[in-house]
Design an enzyme around this catalytic site. Sequence first.
Site, mmCIF file in Angstrom:
data_model
loop_
_atom_site.group_PDB
_atom_site.id
_atom_site.type_symbol
_atom_site.label_atom_id
_atom_site.label_comp_id
_atom_site.label_asym_id
_atom_site.label_seq_id
_atom_site.Cartn_x
_atom_site.Cartn_y
_atom_site.Cartn_z
ATOM 1 N N LYS A 214 5.639 38.549 26.144
ATOM 2 C CA LYS A 214 5.246 38.977 24.798
ATOM 3 C C LYS A 214 3.760 38.698 24.551
ATOM 4 C CE LYS A 214 9.385 40.388 24.208
ATOM 5 N NZ LYS A 214 10.589 39.814 23.657
HETATM 6 C C1 LIG Z 1 12.193 39.828 23.662
HETATM 7 C C2 LIG Z 1 12.970 40.415 22.546
HETATM 8 C C3 LIG Z 1 13.888 39.684 21.794
HETATM 9 C C4 LIG Z 1 14.338 38.311 22.178
HETATM 10 O O1 LIG Z 1 13.319 37.390 22.322
HETATM 11 P P1 LIG Z 1 13.643 35.983 23.003
HETATM 12 O O2 LIG Z 1 12.519 35.122 22.512
HETATM 13 O O3 LIG Z 1 13.614 36.198 24.465
HETATM 14 O O4 LIG Z 1 14.955 35.533 22.498
HETATM 15 C C5 LIG Z 1 14.475 40.271 20.694
HETATM 16 N N1 LIG Z 1 14.201 41.533 20.358
HETATM 17 C C6 LIG Z 1 13.340 42.284 21.071
HETATM 18 C C7 LIG Z 1 13.071 43.678 20.639
HETATM 19 C C8 LIG Z 1 12.712 41.762 22.195
HETATM 20 O O5 LIG Z 1 11.900 42.518 22.930
#
Ligand SMILES: *Cc1c(COP(=O)(O)O)cnc(C)c1O
Length: 412
Positions: A214
């Site tokens: 991210k």
């Molecule tokens: C990565 C992601 C999540 C979950 O994030 P985590 O921190 O890995 O739990 C939720 N929604 C979307 C759209 C994502 O891309």
Amino acid sequence: MDPRGSLGKLSLVDGADGVDGAGGPLRSREPDGVTFSRAVFGPAVRSAVLRVMDSGWVTSGPEVLRFEREFARYVDAEFAVAVSSCTAALEISLRGLRLAPQASVLLPTTTFCGALNAVLHAGLAPVLVDVDPVTGNATSDTVHRALAAGVRPAAMVALHLGGYPAPVAELAEAADLPLSRVVEDAAHAVGTSVGDRPVGGAAAAACFSFYATKNLAIGEGGMVTTNDAHLAETARRLRQHGMSRDAWRRYLPGGSWRYDVEEPGLKANLTDVQAVIGRVLLRELPSAQRRRQRVAGRYRARLEGTRGVTVPEPPTTGRHGWHLYAVAIDPRSGHTRDEVAAALSRRGVETSVHFIPLHRMTAYRAMAATVPGGFPGAEARFERTLSPPFDQHLTDIDVDLVCAELARVMAS
Ligand SMILES: *Cc1c(COP(=O)(O)O)cnc(C)c1O
């Protein structure tokens, strides 16, 4: 089969068409290709982590409090509650809405499975919504279509796919819900603004992810932001088993061992080691976001005119957070998305797909049946979408390499 496949990753370095500004051959930052996304930890992160380790306090503590304050300021929300993941943030926020058991919650079918699992783990009933085939976000129209099945939603999870701002207020209105019943899945929305407002304080809560790919890549971690003091307090409790006070304080000088459990919660706290990484990355974020925007601009300039490839349009209002740079591969080009992804992989360019729609997942299939007309927007998008390498660490040469390889694949 790509006839050049046997050249494999070598072709990426030796066979590229262009030259860089200095007149030398194109070279990737890595000898064996361009990875989809990288987490990079510089000296500032390393020394901050060592400082926390040397302090002897490695679970949630003062660094978490500082990270929360700084993150709340960054997204212009009153409260921020650090948690272990965005998935936990979503579950905690949804539980904080105090909906009736098995109440219906709308969410887009084009999202990550963690979002739907969070709805289920909160004891609620997910209702999948189709998306716009171009942006991949839910629209008023797709929300209306979901409601046509007779669903009366109690809440909605709104996603800004890839960082493209979703019109949250419009979506809420289409669902006949107040904003206090909307939880934003802001996993892609660090740096996204809806109108002139950063994602974070507009709805009941916004849930951020600090997963390794991210924009703010601690490795793992998440954040709930909200302007609702009561929801923030609930989130603080639920992230720590439901204990009545921030449990870590009980080990501080003068802290008390006494606590109550008011409702069973999760074990979903963030550690000080993660928080201090987040604090350093947050300081670097404005420049990282500027670089992401420039990388997006370079992709656009290099890919415009590549037959069969459509580049993403920037939003007409608000600000794109540029988490992803998803292009569309036109199947009429004679190349399917899957073939293009495989050919790029043989040439050393790692791509991804965001996302396989949730109605295609075995566990969720029964739920999708409730929506009349299915998910034509999500299906059309899924057939075409491809995410090439994208992050703030890509060099111009990396981008040029990816674009040259993609152009070759499309021309083959
Ligand atoms: C990565 C992601 C999540 C979950 O994030 P985590 O921190 O890995 O739990 C939720 N929604 C979307 C759209 C994502 O891309």
